[in-house]
Design an enzyme around this catalytic site. Structure first.
Site, PDB file in Angstrom:
ATOM      1  N   ASP A 194      14.481   4.844  10.899  1.00 52.95           N
ATOM      2  CA  ASP A 194      14.938   3.616  10.270  1.00 52.95           C
ATOM      3  C   ASP A 194      16.252   3.201  10.928  1.00 52.95           C
ATOM      4  OD1 ASP A 194      16.945   5.172   9.145  1.00 52.95           O
ATOM      5  OD2 ASP A 194      16.194   5.026   7.098  1.00 52.95           O
ATOM      6  N   GLU A 251      27.326   7.924   2.442  1.00 51.98           N
ATOM      7  CA  GLU A 251      26.907   7.864   3.840  1.00 51.98           C
ATOM      8  C   GLU A 251      27.916   7.156   4.734  1.00 51.98           C
ATOM      9  OE1 GLU A 251      23.183   5.774   3.872  1.00 51.98           O
ATOM     10  OE2 GLU A 251      23.981   4.067   2.770  1.00 51.98           O
ATOM     11  N   PRO A 270       9.095  12.436   3.498  1.00 52.56           N
ATOM     12  CA  PRO A 270       8.566  11.233   4.158  1.00 52.56           C
ATOM     13  C   PRO A 270       7.196  10.777   3.689  1.00 52.56           C
ATOM     14  CG  PRO A 270       8.220  13.127   5.567  1.00 52.56           C
ATOM     15  CD  PRO A 270       8.958  13.633   4.360  1.00 52.56           C
ATOM     16  N   ASP A 310      12.587   0.550  -1.312  1.00 54.11           N
ATOM     17  CA  ASP A 310      13.733   0.249  -0.455  1.00 54.11           C
ATOM     18  C   ASP A 310      13.739  -1.183   0.055  1.00 54.11           C
ATOM     19  OD1 ASP A 310      16.033   0.655   1.025  1.00 54.11           O
ATOM     20  OD2 ASP A 310      14.962   1.502   2.742  1.00 54.11           O
ATOM     21  N   LEU A 363      22.401  10.703   8.855  1.00 58.05           N
ATOM     22  CA  LEU A 363      22.244   9.777   9.971  1.00 58.05           C
ATOM     23  C   LEU A 363      23.260   8.635   9.914  1.00 58.05           C
ATOM     24  CD1 LEU A 363      18.358   9.748  10.009  1.00 58.05           C
ATOM     25  CD2 LEU A 363      19.867  10.933  11.606  1.00 58.05           C
ATOM     26  N   ASP A 364      23.262   7.883   8.817  1.00 62.68           N
ATOM     27  CA  ASP A 364      24.250   6.809   8.708  1.00 62.68           C
ATOM     28  C   ASP A 364      25.665   7.370   8.743  1.00 62.68           C
ATOM     29  OD1 ASP A 364      23.744   3.969   8.609  1.00 62.68           O
ATOM     30  OD2 ASP A 364      22.379   4.358   6.951  1.00 62.68           O
ATOM     31  N   SER A 421      14.777   0.632   5.497  1.00 64.11           N
ATOM     32  CA  SER A 421      13.408   0.840   5.972  1.00 64.11           C
ATOM     33  C   SER A 421      12.604  -0.450   6.063  1.00 64.11           C
ATOM     34  CB  SER A 421      12.682   1.831   5.055  1.00 64.11           C
ATOM     35  OG  SER A 421      12.450   1.263   3.784  1.00 64.11           O
ATOM     36  N   ARG A 456      16.367   0.257  -4.106  1.00 65.20           N
ATOM     37  CA  ARG A 456      17.600   0.261  -3.301  1.00 65.20           C
ATOM     38  C   ARG A 456      17.895  -1.158  -2.839  1.00 65.20           C
ATOM     39  NH1 ARG A 456      19.102   4.150   1.875  1.00 65.20           N
ATOM     40  NH2 ARG A 456      17.164   3.303   2.729  1.00 65.20           N
ATOM     41  N   ARG A 482       0.834  -1.207   0.000  1.00 66.25           N
ATOM     42  CA  ARG A 482       0.000   0.000   0.000  1.00 66.25           C
ATOM     43  C   ARG A 482       0.865   1.252   0.000  1.00 66.25           C
ATOM     44  NH1 ARG A 482      -4.515   1.355   4.682  1.00 66.25           N
ATOM     45  NH2 ARG A 482      -5.051   3.469   3.991  1.00 66.25           N
ATOM     46  N   GLU A 510      16.341  -2.016   1.894  1.00 67.52           N
ATOM     47  CA  GLU A 510      17.412  -1.920   2.889  1.00 67.52           C
ATOM     48  C   GLU A 510      16.939  -1.326   4.214  1.00 67.52           C
ATOM     49  OE1 GLU A 510      21.596  -0.048   3.983  1.00 67.52           O
ATOM     50  OE2 GLU A 510      19.878   1.039   3.271  1.00 67.52           O
TER      51      GLU A 510
END
Length: 698
Positions: free
Chosen positions: A608, A411, A520, A251, A438-439, A255, A319, A125, A253
């Protein structure tokens, strides 16, 4: 339990093999036995190379750890540090100037600038919502969010006052993007009224209204005087639809929580549905069963009356996972698990070949390309490995060279420090570079784990290395010729409920030279699209180019000379522990890899594994250097478990952390911290997979 069958010496999950053979290879007309033998040969070459690259990571980290340990108690010597990194091969020589040679790239990537969505591939979805977010209603986006500077809508149906404020805001947007001669859009009498200052902005007529273009993005002004909104508008304008998410990353990876054949099969099946064009999902809403499908194209008549169409869907990337993890879905002849990144490359490319060979209902790439984002690569050797791997996959599938394009996630610290060399390693297939704060912060902490205690997370956002990192990514990308050929991207706006703040701040990504940035939700994509009407990114890029020094990038974010109060230490621990627990409990217990998780202040943030990596590594660093004790960490985890339980009290399927401290979720959270120093590159995947598999096994 997985039932394994033999294919060319490989032990393959039967469900996965059947899916690939009957739903992918069969329609493609590929010889099944030849495919499996080719896949086995590919693995025989690339699985050992993959393992060698991971060993190289650990070797370099051990040398860096030893260097810091030997200088413990001494002031950091930046010059000696840089020379050491060059000596061990962590820093490589800058390549001579070059330009990328990528060809056959769709305009959504190469010559258009706009928002990008990232969506967990396991949720059909959400995947459909993202793919359909190519177009978004500006009226809906403003009416339902705090991006509109007006009182909230009153309950009990349509609020006319707020609706009028939405209409006024929409007119202001049209005046800015599509200015008229001596007139405001607010003054129009009907769709035949008004004259554009730049008549070339008029594109044609759709079934619903008029179509325009600004800065390469389309705007549809919907005229329907009979509609509930159009009745309140003197020109009969019922909505403004804007081209929003030009591209979306499905994704596999960070998420998602995909740990075995069952999970991977769902990922690949959803990707097949998107590529084939027949993915659909039914769900209950308001007592009715609704079915969501992919949107068709938007038909229009051009200025000369000729029938034309625009894509109704976002251009899709997929990804793949990085080089680290393996998966039990396929076992090698020696019994070891398949490197998951290699499996993703083969399976997602095979599925995408259906599009390349013209068997898709709608078609994804009009240029015959396959778009794969490759995350978590450390340095140019690993990028070169990916290039070689994609060559081999193309040969396996009978594809022309460089059909498979690559997006490089900048990253990891070794990639950031050697970004030009990384781009050069994939220079004929690269279509995307992107910063991921973040990463990148997680790797910054882990790489310099033994250098000393790091500064607090909030202070990290203003640190020298981060500023250099963001600026270098754009400047190096421009120097390598990405403008007009590839995307230069910026990271996620993590607060889906704070759209007003996003509208104030995220335009900075464009002004920094990024021609795409992550959002997002489809609503956020619709709103962020307005920024690309305000700023012409490609013009901005022409004024950029100076590359900040790598010396600034290498400044370690140490908290030298800082003495935190007990309250400050407790606040930092609580912030880290609450976010860590709130994410881990959903990952382990529910298999949810990305969701809106309330933070310590009850603000919903998209979380994530990257956010988890920072929190776990930050606490591990402070533990290592004696800033906090194990007892303090456990106290924080215990108290924050109660808070996370309270935040999830409305979920009937939720299993509380409190009282289940020996359960999989709380155990995983503890190990992520107390075993954080020894985790490869500080990644959370090994422990998450271990505990999720244990949870699934009962």
């Amino acid at each position: 339990m997985s039932n394994l069958i033999t294919r060319a010496g490989l032990s393959v999950d039967e469900r996965l093999a059947t899916f690939l053979e009957s739903e992918v290879l069969g329609p493609l007309g590929r010889d099944v036995d030849a495919f499996w033998q080719g896949f086995a040969d590919l693995l025989a070459e690339f699985a050992p190379r993959n393992a060698g690259l991971l060993a190289k990571r650990e070797e370099l980290q051990s040398q860096i750890d030893a260097w810091h340990d030997a200088r413990k108690g001494q002031p950091h010597d930046a010059g000696a540090y840089k020379a050491f990194l060059q000596e061990i091969g962590y820093l490589v020589p800058e390549p001579s100037p070059f330009k990328i040679g990528t060809q056959n790239v769709d305009p959504e990537i190469a010559t258009m600038a706009g928002p990008q969505l990232v969506v967990p591939i396991l949720n059909a979805r959400f995947l459909l919502n993202a793919a359909n977010a190519r177009w978004g209603s500006l009226y809906d986006a403003f009416y339902g969010t705090d991006a509109l500077d007006a009182p909230p809508a009153k309950p009990g149906g349509y609020d006319r006052a707020r609706g009028d404020a939405v209409i006024a805001r929409g007119r202001a947007f049209l005046d800015q993007a599509l200015p008229l001669v001596d007139q405001s859009w607010a003054d129009l009498a009907d769709e035949n009224d008004g004259k554009l200052q730049d008549e070339s902005q008029y594109v044609g007529k759709t079934q619903k209204g008029l179509l325009f273009q600004n800065n390469g993005l389309h705007i549809e002004v919907v005229f329907d005087a009979a509609s509930s909104v159009g009745q309140t508008d003197k020109a009969g304008i019922a909505d403004i639809n804007v081209e929003a998410a030009l591209t979306t990353i499905a994704d596999c990876e960070d998420s998602v929580a995909a740990v075995d054949a069952e999970d991977k099969l769902l990922a690949y099946r959803n990707w097949l549905g998107v590529i084939r064009g027949d993915l659909q999902e039914s769900f209950e809403k308001g007592g009715k069963t609704l079915t969501r499908k992919l949107s068709g194209d938007k038909a229009y008549s051009d200025r000369d009356g000729n029938a034309q169409s625009l894509s109704g869907r976002s251009l899709m990337f997929v990804r793949n996972v990085g080089h680290l993890m393996t998966n039990p879905a396929i076992r090698l002849p020696d019994g070891g698990e398949i490197p998951e990144g290699i499996m993703d490359a083969v399976f997602t490319s095979a599925i995408s070949t259906i599009d390349v060979e013209g068997q898709a209902k709608y078609g994804n790439s009009k240029c015959g390309s396959i778009y794969i984002v490759k995350p978590k690569m450390h340095g140019p050797e690993e990028c070169a490995f990916t290039n070689d791997l994609f060559n081999a996959v193309e040969d396996l599938l009978g594809l022309s060279r460089h059909t498979i394009k690559v997006g490089v996630m900048d990253e990891e610290r070794r990639t950031s420090a050697n970004l030009a060399a990384c781009i050069q390693a994939v220079k004929d297939r690269i279509v995307f570079i992107n910063t991921g704060f973040l990463d990148r912060t997680g790797d910054e902490i882990h790489t310099s784990m033994r250098a000393g205690p790091t500064m607090r997370k909030g202070a990290m956002k203003g640190s020298d290395w981060l500023m250099a990192y963001e600026a270098r990514n754009v400047a190096i990308g421009l120097a390598c010729g990405l403008s007009g050929k590839a995307q230069i991207g910026k990271g996620m706006w993590a607060a889906p409920d704070l759209m007003g703040q996003m509208m104030q701040e995220k335009i900075g990504h464009l002004r920094a030279g990024a021609n795409t940035a992550w959002v997002p939700s489809p609503t956020a994509a619709t709103l962020h699209a307005l920024h690309y009407h305000q700023e012409n990114v490609f013009e901005i890029q022409q004024g950029l180019g100076e590359i900040p020094s790598v010396d600034t990038l290498l400044r370690i974010p140490l908290a030298e000379g800082t003495n935190w109060s007990d309250e400050e230490l407790r606040d930092e621990l609580d912030n880290n522990a609450q976010g860590l627990l709130g994410y881990v409990v959903r990952w382990i217990d529910a298999g949810v890899g990305c969701s809106k998780v309330p933070d310590i202040n009850d603000v919903g943030l998209m979380e994530d594994r990257a956010t988890l990596r920072i929190s776990s590594q930050h606490i591990a660093n402070w533990l290592l250097h004696g800033v906090v004790t194990q007892d303090q960490v456990m106290d924080s985890l215990t108290r924050m478990a109660a808070k996370v339980d309270a935040q999830n009290a409305g979920d009937p399927t939720y299993v509380p952390l409190t009282g289940n401290e020996d359960g999989a979720a709380f155990s995983a959270a503890k190990e992520l911290i107390f075993k954080g120093v020894e985790q490869p590159s500080g990644y959370t995947e090994p422990l998450l997979h271990q505990w999720r598999l244990a949870k699934k096994a009962g």
